[in-house]
Design a protein around this motif. Structure first.
Motif, PDB file in Angstrom:
ATOM      1  N   SER A 204      -6.520 -33.360  -7.205  1.00 19.66           N
ATOM      2  CA  SER A 204      -5.318 -34.186  -7.160  1.00 19.66           C
ATOM      3  C   SER A 204      -4.664 -34.252  -8.526  1.00 19.66           C
ATOM      4  O   SER A 204      -5.312 -34.318  -9.551  1.00 19.66           O
ATOM      5  CB  SER A 204      -5.677 -35.598  -6.702  1.00 19.66           C
ATOM      6  OG  SER A 204      -4.523 -36.398  -6.660  1.00 19.66           O
ATOM      7  N   LYS A 205      -3.338 -34.219  -8.544  1.00 18.20           N
ATOM      8  CA  LYS A 205      -2.570 -34.363  -9.770  1.00 18.20           C
ATOM      9  C   LYS A 205      -1.866 -35.714  -9.754  1.00 18.20           C
ATOM     10  O   LYS A 205      -1.555 -36.265  -8.711  1.00 18.20           O
ATOM     11  CB  LYS A 205      -1.502 -33.259  -9.868  1.00 18.20           C
ATOM     12  CG  LYS A 205      -2.020 -31.840  -9.734  1.00 18.20           C
ATOM     13  CD  LYS A 205      -0.837 -30.897  -9.677  1.00 18.20           C
ATOM     14  CE  LYS A 205      -1.262 -29.468  -9.411  1.00 18.20           C
ATOM     15  NZ  LYS A 205      -0.123 -28.565  -9.257  1.00 18.20           N
TER      16      LYS A 205
ATOM     17  N   SER B  13       1.281 -37.515  -9.756  1.00 21.22           N
ATOM     18  CA  SER B  13       2.628 -37.078  -9.411  1.00 21.22           C
ATOM     19  C   SER B  13       3.434 -38.252  -8.902  1.00 21.22           C
ATOM     20  O   SER B  13       2.898 -39.288  -8.528  1.00 21.22           O
ATOM     21  CB  SER B  13       2.579 -35.978  -8.341  1.00 21.22           C
ATOM     22  OG  SER B  13       2.225 -36.548  -7.107  1.00 21.22           O
TER      23      SER B  13
ATOM     24  N   SER C  53       9.001 -30.099  -5.235  1.00 22.87           N
ATOM     25  CA  SER C  53       7.668 -29.527  -5.390  1.00 22.87           C
ATOM     26  C   SER C  53       7.225 -29.472  -6.854  1.00 22.87           C
ATOM     27  O   SER C  53       6.034 -29.338  -7.131  1.00 22.87           O
ATOM     28  CB  SER C  53       7.614 -28.119  -4.781  1.00 22.87           C
ATOM     29  OG  SER C  53       8.315 -27.172  -5.576  1.00 22.87           O
ATOM     30  N   LYS C  54       8.177 -29.594  -7.786  1.00 21.60           N
ATOM     31  CA  LYS C  54       7.819 -29.604  -9.204  1.00 21.60           C
ATOM     32  C   LYS C  54       7.010 -30.842  -9.573  1.00 21.60           C
ATOM     33  O   LYS C  54       6.317 -30.858 -10.588  1.00 21.60           O
ATOM     34  CB  LYS C  54       9.088 -29.546 -10.062  1.00 21.60           C
ATOM     35  CG  LYS C  54       9.919 -28.288  -9.875  1.00 21.60           C
ATOM     36  CD  LYS C  54      11.224 -28.384 -10.640  1.00 21.60           C
ATOM     37  CE  LYS C  54      12.120 -27.182 -10.387  1.00 21.60           C
ATOM     38  NZ  LYS C  54      13.443 -27.322 -11.066  1.00 21.60           N
ATOM     39  N   ASP C  55       7.110 -31.884  -8.752  1.00 16.72           N
ATOM     40  CA  ASP C  55       6.446 -33.145  -9.068  1.00 16.72           C
ATOM     41  C   ASP C  55       5.712 -33.667  -7.834  1.00 16.72           C
ATOM     42  O   ASP C  55       5.799 -34.838  -7.487  1.00 16.72           O
ATOM     43  CB  ASP C  55       7.488 -34.163  -9.540  1.00 16.72           C
ATOM     44  CG  ASP C  55       6.847 -35.367 -10.233  1.00 16.72           C
ATOM     45  OD1 ASP C  55       5.698 -35.237 -10.691  1.00 16.72           O
ATOM     46  OD2 ASP C  55       7.491 -36.431 -10.287  1.00 16.72           O
TER      47      ASP C  55
ATOM     48  N   ASP D  25       1.960 -33.106  -5.230  1.00 21.04           N
ATOM     49  CA  ASP D  25       0.645 -32.510  -5.034  1.00 21.04           C
ATOM     50  C   ASP D  25       0.711 -31.382  -4.021  1.00 21.04           C
ATOM     51  O   ASP D  25       0.014 -30.379  -4.123  1.00 21.04           O
ATOM     52  CB  ASP D  25      -0.356 -33.561  -4.519  1.00 21.04           C
ATOM     53  CG  ASP D  25      -0.633 -34.648  -5.539  1.00 21.04           C
ATOM     54  OD1 ASP D  25      -0.505 -34.377  -6.738  1.00 21.04           O
ATOM     55  OD2 ASP D  25      -0.966 -35.769  -5.116  1.00 21.04           O
ATOM     56  N   MET D  26       1.538 -31.584  -3.010  1.00 15.36           N
ATOM     57  CA  MET D  26       1.646 -30.623  -1.911  1.00 15.36           C
ATOM     58  C   MET D  26       2.955 -30.878  -1.182  1.00 15.36           C
ATOM     59  O   MET D  26       3.405 -32.013  -1.098  1.00 15.36           O
ATOM     60  CB  MET D  26       0.475 -30.799  -0.926  1.00 15.36           C
ATOM     61  CG  MET D  26       0.470 -29.869   0.261  1.00 15.36           C
ATOM     62  SD  MET D  26      -0.706 -30.403   1.553  1.00 15.36           S
ATOM     63  CE  MET D  26      -2.249 -30.408   0.657  1.00 15.36           C
TER      64      MET D  26
ATOM     65  N   HIS E  67       6.627 -24.946  -6.265  1.00 13.79           N
ATOM     66  CA  HIS E  67       5.872 -25.081  -7.514  1.00 13.79           C
ATOM     67  C   HIS E  67       4.535 -25.783  -7.308  1.00 13.79           C
ATOM     68  O   HIS E  67       3.900 -26.212  -8.274  1.00 13.79           O
ATOM     69  CB  HIS E  67       6.713 -25.854  -8.531  1.00 13.79           C
ATOM     70  CG  HIS E  67       8.024 -25.196  -8.834  1.00 13.79           C
ATOM     71  ND1 HIS E  67       8.186 -24.264  -9.839  1.00 13.79           N
ATOM     72  CD2 HIS E  67       9.241 -25.315  -8.229  1.00 13.79           C
ATOM     73  CE1 HIS E  67       9.445 -23.850  -9.861  1.00 13.79           C
ATOM     74  NE2 HIS E  67      10.107 -24.470  -8.894  1.00 13.79           N
ATOM     75  N   CYS E  68       4.115 -25.930  -6.068  1.00 15.52           N
ATOM     76  CA  CYS E  68       2.828 -26.534  -5.745  1.00 15.52           C
ATOM     77  C   CYS E  68       2.363 -25.932  -4.426  1.00 15.52           C
ATOM     78  O   CYS E  68       3.120 -25.208  -3.774  1.00 15.52           O
ATOM     79  CB  CYS E  68       2.948 -28.057  -5.644  1.00 15.52           C
ATOM     80  SG  CYS E  68       3.894 -28.642  -4.217  1.00 15.52           S
TER      81      CYS E  68
ATOM     82  N   ARG F 274       0.281 -22.096  -4.302  1.00 17.29           N
ATOM     83  CA  ARG F 274       1.328 -21.783  -5.261  1.00 17.29           C
ATOM     84  C   ARG F 274       1.169 -22.719  -6.446  1.00 17.29           C
ATOM     85  O   ARG F 274       0.987 -23.911  -6.272  1.00 17.29           O
ATOM     86  CB  ARG F 274       2.719 -21.942  -4.658  1.00 17.29           C
ATOM     87  CG  ARG F 274       3.043 -20.919  -3.590  1.00 17.29           C
ATOM     88  CD  ARG F 274       4.547 -20.841  -3.377  1.00 17.29           C
ATOM     89  NE  ARG F 274       5.268 -20.549  -4.612  1.00 17.29           N
ATOM     90  CZ  ARG F 274       5.448 -19.327  -5.098  1.00 17.29           C
ATOM     91  NH1 ARG F 274       4.983 -18.286  -4.476  1.00 17.29           N
ATOM     92  NH2 ARG F 274       6.113 -19.148  -6.232  1.00 17.29           N
ATOM     93  N   ASP F 275       1.244 -22.181  -7.655  1.00 13.66           N
ATOM     94  CA  ASP F 275       1.092 -22.984  -8.868  1.00 13.66           C
ATOM     95  C   ASP F 275       1.928 -22.365  -9.958  1.00 13.66           C
ATOM     96  O   ASP F 275       1.494 -21.435 -10.623  1.00 13.66           O
ATOM     97  CB  ASP F 275      -0.377 -23.029  -9.291  1.00 13.66           C
ATOM     98  CG  ASP F 275      -0.608 -23.955 -10.477  1.00 13.66           C
ATOM     99  OD1 ASP F 275       0.157 -24.908 -10.631  1.00 13.66           O
ATOM    100  OD2 ASP F 275      -1.531 -23.682 -11.255  1.00 13.66           O
TER     101      ASP F 275
END
Length: 291
Positions: A3-4, A6, A104-106, A108-109, A137-138, A289-290
Protein backbone atom coordinates in the motif's frame (compact mmCIF):
# COMPACT_ATOMS: atom_id res chain seq x y z
CA UNK A 1 -0.15 -5.27 -2.84
CA UNK A 2 2.19 -2.91 -1.01
CA UNK A 3 0.00 0.00 0.00
CA UNK A 4 1.11 3.54 -0.78
CA UNK A 5 0.13 6.73 0.97
CA UNK A 6 -2.22 8.33 -1.50
CA UNK A 7 -4.98 10.86 -1.74
CA UNK A 8 -7.41 8.73 -3.75
CA UNK A 9 -6.73 5.19 -2.50
CA UNK A 10 -8.73 2.80 -4.69
CA UNK A 11 -10.21 4.69 -7.65
CA UNK A 12 -13.09 3.19 -9.61
CA UNK A 13 -14.84 4.49 -12.70
CA UNK A 14 -18.62 4.61 -12.40
CA UNK A 15 -20.95 4.96 -15.40
CA UNK A 16 -23.95 2.75 -14.63
CA UNK A 17 -22.94 -0.01 -17.05
CA UNK A 18 -23.03 -3.68 -16.05
CA UNK A 19 -19.24 -3.97 -16.14
CA UNK A 20 -18.83 -0.85 -14.01
CA UNK A 21 -21.35 -2.13 -11.45
CA UNK A 22 -19.20 -5.23 -10.89
CA UNK A 23 -16.03 -3.10 -10.82
CA UNK A 24 -17.55 -0.85 -8.13
CA UNK A 25 -18.41 -3.78 -5.85
CA UNK A 26 -14.98 -5.33 -6.27
CA UNK A 27 -13.23 -1.99 -5.68
CA UNK A 28 -15.25 -1.47 -2.50
CA UNK A 29 -14.19 -4.89 -1.19
CA UNK A 30 -10.55 -4.10 -2.01
CA UNK A 31 -10.70 -0.71 -0.27
CA UNK A 32 -12.24 -2.28 2.84
CA UNK A 33 -9.63 -5.06 2.90
CA UNK A 34 -6.77 -2.59 2.54
CA UNK A 35 -8.37 0.00 4.86
CA UNK A 36 -7.87 2.80 2.32
CA UNK A 37 -10.15 5.39 0.77
CA UNK A 38 -12.54 4.42 -2.01
CA UNK A 39 -12.97 7.12 -4.66
CA UNK A 40 -15.96 6.82 -6.99
CA UNK A 41 -15.43 8.73 -10.22
CA UNK A 42 -17.92 9.73 -12.89
CA UNK A 43 -16.47 11.65 -15.82
CA UNK A 44 -18.57 13.57 -18.33
CA UNK A 45 -17.44 14.31 -21.87
CA UNK A 46 -19.96 17.05 -22.70
CA UNK A 47 -21.55 17.35 -26.15
CA UNK A 48 -22.30 20.87 -27.36
CA UNK A 49 -24.89 21.21 -30.17
CA UNK A 50 -28.01 23.11 -29.09
CA UNK A 51 -27.12 23.47 -25.42
CA UNK A 52 -25.64 26.18 -23.29
CA UNK A 53 -22.87 25.23 -20.90
CA UNK A 54 -25.11 25.90 -17.89
CA UNK A 55 -27.88 23.69 -19.21
CA UNK A 56 -25.41 20.92 -19.89
CA UNK A 57 -23.82 21.12 -16.46
CA UNK A 58 -27.17 20.96 -14.66
CA UNK A 59 -28.37 18.02 -16.75
CA UNK A 60 -25.20 15.97 -16.49
CA UNK A 61 -24.49 16.80 -12.85
CA UNK A 62 -27.96 15.55 -11.97
CA UNK A 63 -27.37 12.33 -13.91
CA UNK A 64 -23.94 11.92 -12.32
CA UNK A 65 -25.35 12.31 -8.80
CA UNK A 66 -27.99 9.65 -9.52
CA UNK A 67 -25.39 7.22 -10.91
CA UNK A 68 -23.10 7.72 -7.90
CA UNK A 69 -26.05 7.37 -5.49
CA UNK A 70 -26.93 4.05 -7.11
CA UNK A 71 -23.31 2.90 -6.85
CA UNK A 72 -23.17 3.62 -3.11
CA UNK A 73 -26.50 1.86 -2.60
CA UNK A 74 -25.18 -1.19 -4.49
CA UNK A 75 -22.06 -1.26 -2.31
CA UNK A 76 -24.07 -1.28 0.90
CA UNK A 77 -26.50 -3.88 -0.43
CA UNK A 78 -23.58 -6.10 -1.45
CA UNK A 79 -21.31 -5.64 1.60
CA UNK A 80 -23.61 -4.59 4.41
CA UNK A 81 -21.73 -3.62 7.57
CA UNK A 82 -18.40 -4.45 5.90
CA UNK A 83 -18.78 -1.63 3.36
CA UNK A 84 -15.94 0.94 3.43
CA UNK A 85 -16.66 4.10 5.39
CA UNK A 86 -14.00 6.31 3.80
CA UNK A 87 -15.74 6.98 0.48
CA UNK A 88 -15.31 9.99 -1.77
CA UNK A 89 -17.40 10.96 -4.80
CA UNK A 90 -15.81 12.82 -7.69
CA UNK A 91 -17.40 14.23 -10.86
CA UNK A 92 -15.22 15.54 -13.69
CA UNK A 93 -16.18 17.32 -16.88
CA UNK A 94 -13.55 15.49 -18.86
CA UNK A 95 -13.05 12.43 -21.01
CA UNK A 96 -13.23 9.42 -18.66
CA UNK A 97 -9.90 7.94 -19.76
CA UNK A 98 -8.07 11.24 -19.30
CA UNK A 99 -9.57 11.80 -15.84
CA UNK A 100 -8.70 8.31 -14.59
CA UNK A 101 -5.18 8.31 -16.02
CA UNK A 102 -4.54 11.65 -14.31
CA UNK A 103 -5.93 10.37 -10.99
CA UNK A 104 -3.79 7.25 -11.25
CA UNK A 105 -0.75 9.41 -10.42
CA UNK A 106 -2.02 9.61 -6.84
CA UNK A 107 -3.82 6.29 -6.35
CA UNK A 108 -3.03 2.81 -5.08
CA UNK A 109 -5.06 1.22 -7.85
CA UNK A 110 -7.55 2.18 -10.56
CA UNK A 111 -10.46 -0.19 -11.15
CA UNK A 112 -12.53 -0.13 -14.31
CA UNK A 113 -15.13 -2.14 -16.16
CA UNK A 114 -13.87 -3.82 -19.30
CA UNK A 115 -16.43 -1.90 -21.34
CA UNK A 116 -18.61 1.09 -20.59
CA UNK A 117 -22.07 2.13 -21.69
CA UNK A 118 -22.68 1.62 -25.37
CA UNK A 119 -19.66 -0.63 -25.83
CA UNK A 120 -19.99 -3.59 -28.17
CA UNK A 121 -19.36 -6.93 -26.48
CA UNK A 122 -17.38 -8.21 -29.45
CA UNK A 123 -14.68 -5.55 -29.30
CA UNK A 124 -11.43 -6.36 -27.51
CA UNK A 125 -11.70 -3.76 -24.75
CA UNK A 126 -13.45 -0.47 -24.14
CA UNK A 127 -11.53 2.73 -24.82
CA UNK A 128 -11.24 3.61 -21.12
CA UNK A 129 -9.91 0.25 -19.92
CA UNK A 130 -7.55 0.04 -22.89
CA UNK A 131 -6.19 3.53 -22.20
CA UNK A 132 -5.61 2.70 -18.54
CA UNK A 133 -3.79 -0.55 -19.33
CA UNK A 134 -1.37 1.37 -21.53
CA UNK A 135 -1.06 4.73 -19.76
CA UNK A 136 -1.97 4.54 -16.06
CA UNK A 137 0.61 5.36 -13.39
CA UNK A 138 -0.45 2.64 -10.94
CA UNK A 139 -1.82 -0.92 -11.15
CA UNK A 140 -5.08 -1.25 -13.08
CA UNK A 141 -7.81 -3.80 -12.33
CA UNK A 142 -10.23 -4.70 -15.14
CA UNK A 143 -13.53 -6.56 -14.61
CA UNK A 144 -16.57 -7.34 -16.72
CA UNK A 145 -20.15 -8.17 -15.84
CA UNK A 146 -19.46 -11.93 -16.02
CA UNK A 147 -16.81 -11.78 -13.27
CA UNK A 148 -17.85 -13.85 -10.25
CA UNK A 149 -17.74 -12.08 -6.88
CA UNK A 150 -19.24 -14.96 -4.89
CA UNK A 151 -17.88 -15.92 -1.47
CA UNK A 152 -16.33 -19.14 -2.81
CA UNK A 153 -13.78 -17.19 -4.84
CA UNK A 154 -12.13 -15.89 -1.64
CA UNK A 155 -10.32 -19.21 -1.20
CA UNK A 156 -9.25 -19.45 -4.85
CA UNK A 157 -5.58 -18.81 -5.75
CA UNK A 158 -3.97 -15.74 -7.23
CA UNK A 159 -2.66 -16.42 -10.75
CA UNK A 160 0.50 -14.74 -12.09
CA UNK A 161 1.81 -14.61 -15.64
CA UNK A 162 5.62 -14.53 -15.40
CA UNK A 163 8.19 -14.03 -18.17
CA UNK A 164 11.19 -12.45 -16.46
CA UNK A 165 10.80 -8.99 -18.00
CA UNK A 166 10.95 -5.82 -15.89
CA UNK A 167 7.15 -5.48 -16.02
CA UNK A 168 6.83 -9.13 -15.02
CA UNK A 169 9.11 -8.61 -12.02
CA UNK A 170 6.84 -5.83 -10.75
CA UNK A 171 3.81 -8.04 -11.39
CA UNK A 172 5.51 -10.79 -9.37
CA UNK A 173 5.97 -8.45 -6.40
CA UNK A 174 2.30 -7.52 -6.57
CA UNK A 175 1.13 -11.12 -6.96
CA UNK A 176 3.06 -12.38 -3.94
CA UNK A 177 1.76 -9.48 -1.83
CA UNK A 178 -1.81 -10.11 -3.01
CA UNK A 179 -1.59 -13.84 -2.25
CA UNK A 180 -0.10 -13.09 1.19
CA UNK A 181 -2.79 -10.54 2.04
CA UNK A 182 -5.57 -12.89 0.91
CA UNK A 183 -3.88 -15.94 2.54
CA UNK A 184 -4.22 -18.07 -0.59
CA UNK A 185 -1.97 -20.05 -2.92
CA UNK A 186 -0.10 -18.38 -5.77
CA UNK A 187 -0.04 -20.11 -9.16
CA UNK A 188 2.82 -18.88 -11.35
CA UNK A 189 2.49 -19.58 -15.07
CA UNK A 190 5.45 -19.33 -17.42
CA UNK A 191 5.02 -19.94 -21.13
CA UNK A 192 8.11 -21.45 -22.76
CA UNK A 193 9.34 -19.60 -25.82
CA UNK A 194 12.24 -19.60 -28.25
CA UNK A 195 14.38 -17.48 -25.91
CA UNK A 196 14.02 -20.04 -23.14
CA UNK A 197 14.71 -23.02 -25.37
CA UNK A 198 17.80 -21.44 -26.96
CA UNK A 199 19.34 -21.17 -23.49
CA UNK A 200 18.85 -24.85 -22.71
CA UNK A 201 21.49 -27.49 -23.41
CA UNK A 202 19.08 -30.40 -23.49
CA UNK A 203 17.96 -31.57 -26.91
CA UNK A 204 14.89 -33.27 -25.48
CA UNK A 205 11.89 -31.01 -25.28
CA UNK A 206 10.42 -32.65 -22.16
CA UNK A 207 13.76 -32.32 -20.38
CA UNK A 208 13.92 -28.73 -21.55
CA UNK A 209 10.59 -27.98 -19.91
CA UNK A 210 11.92 -29.35 -16.62
CA UNK A 211 15.00 -27.15 -16.95
CA UNK A 212 12.79 -24.11 -17.54
CA UNK A 213 10.88 -25.04 -14.38
CA UNK A 214 14.16 -25.08 -12.45
CA UNK A 215 15.03 -21.65 -13.87
CA UNK A 216 11.64 -20.37 -12.78
CA UNK A 217 12.17 -21.69 -9.24
CA UNK A 218 15.47 -19.80 -9.05
CA UNK A 219 13.85 -16.57 -10.24
CA UNK A 220 11.11 -16.86 -7.61
CA UNK A 221 13.39 -17.84 -4.71
CA UNK A 222 13.86 -14.31 -3.36
CA UNK A 223 10.12 -13.64 -3.37
CA UNK A 224 9.45 -16.90 -1.55
CA UNK A 225 11.95 -15.95 1.15
CA UNK A 226 10.17 -12.63 1.61
CA UNK A 227 6.72 -14.23 1.61
CA UNK A 228 7.33 -17.57 3.36
CA UNK A 229 3.64 -18.21 4.03
CA UNK A 230 2.70 -18.08 0.36
CA UNK A 231 2.56 -21.56 -1.16
CA UNK A 232 3.63 -21.42 -4.81
CA UNK A 233 2.49 -23.76 -7.55
CA UNK A 234 4.48 -23.50 -10.80
CA UNK A 235 2.99 -24.13 -14.22
CA UNK A 236 5.32 -24.31 -17.24
CA UNK A 237 3.40 -24.49 -20.49
CA UNK A 238 4.11 -24.57 -24.20
CA UNK A 239 3.76 -20.96 -25.44
CA UNK A 240 0.34 -19.18 -25.91
CA UNK A 241 0.45 -17.45 -22.50
CA UNK A 242 -2.83 -15.55 -22.92
CA UNK A 243 -4.74 -18.74 -23.71
CA UNK A 244 -3.37 -20.57 -20.69
CA UNK A 245 -3.97 -17.60 -18.36
CA UNK A 246 -7.57 -17.26 -19.53
CA UNK A 247 -8.17 -20.98 -19.04
CA UNK A 248 -6.68 -20.95 -15.53
CA UNK A 249 -8.59 -17.78 -14.63
CA UNK A 250 -11.73 -19.91 -14.23
CA UNK A 251 -10.33 -21.24 -10.94
CA UNK A 252 -8.55 -18.06 -9.73
CA UNK A 253 -9.77 -15.08 -7.70
CA UNK A 254 -7.31 -12.66 -9.33
CA UNK A 255 -5.02 -12.71 -12.37
CA UNK A 256 -1.87 -10.56 -12.26
CA UNK A 257 0.05 -9.69 -15.43
CA UNK A 258 2.66 -7.16 -16.48
CA UNK A 259 1.66 -4.27 -18.71
CA UNK A 260 3.95 -5.73 -21.37
CA UNK A 261 6.52 -8.49 -21.61
CA UNK A 262 9.69 -9.39 -23.42
CA UNK A 263 9.34 -10.64 -26.98
CA UNK A 264 8.91 -14.23 -25.82
CA UNK A 265 6.01 -13.79 -23.39
CA UNK A 266 4.15 -10.99 -25.11
CA UNK A 267 4.91 -12.44 -28.52
CA UNK A 268 3.17 -9.54 -30.22
CA UNK A 269 2.81 -5.81 -29.67
CA UNK A 270 3.07 -3.87 -26.40
CA UNK A 271 0.53 -5.11 -23.92
CA UNK A 272 -0.94 -7.80 -26.18
CA UNK A 273 -1.10 -10.46 -23.47
CA UNK A 274 -2.44 -8.12 -20.78
CA UNK A 275 -5.09 -6.79 -23.17
CA UNK A 276 -6.11 -10.25 -24.33
CA UNK A 277 -6.35 -11.60 -20.78
CA UNK A 278 -8.28 -8.56 -19.56
CA UNK A 279 -10.72 -9.09 -22.43
CA UNK A 280 -11.43 -12.77 -21.78
CA UNK A 281 -10.53 -13.57 -18.16
CA UNK A 282 -13.20 -15.02 -15.89
CA UNK A 283 -11.53 -13.40 -12.86
CA UNK A 284 -10.51 -9.79 -12.17
CA UNK A 285 -7.28 -8.91 -13.98
CA UNK A 286 -4.70 -6.72 -12.27
CA UNK A 287 -2.25 -5.16 -14.75
CA UNK A 288 0.99 -4.08 -13.09
CA UNK A 289 1.85 -0.53 -14.07
CA UNK A 290 4.33 1.65 -12.17
CA UNK A 291 5.47 4.85 -13.82
Amino acid sequence: MVSKESHYGIVVGVDGSGDADVAVKWAACEAAMRKVRLTLVHAIAMPSPGWTNQQLRELYESDADAILDDAITDIHDFMGAEAPTNVRRQVFFSRPASALVDMSKDADMVVTGARGLGAIRGVLLGSVSNALIHHAHCPVAVLDCDTSLCAQTKSAPVLLGFDGSAASEYATEIAFAEASMREVELVVLHAVNDIDMSQLRSTKYSAGLCDVGDMLTERLADYQRRYPRVHVQRAVVDDRPATHLVNLSATAQLVVVGSHGRGGFAGMVLGSVSSAVAHASRAPVLVARDQ
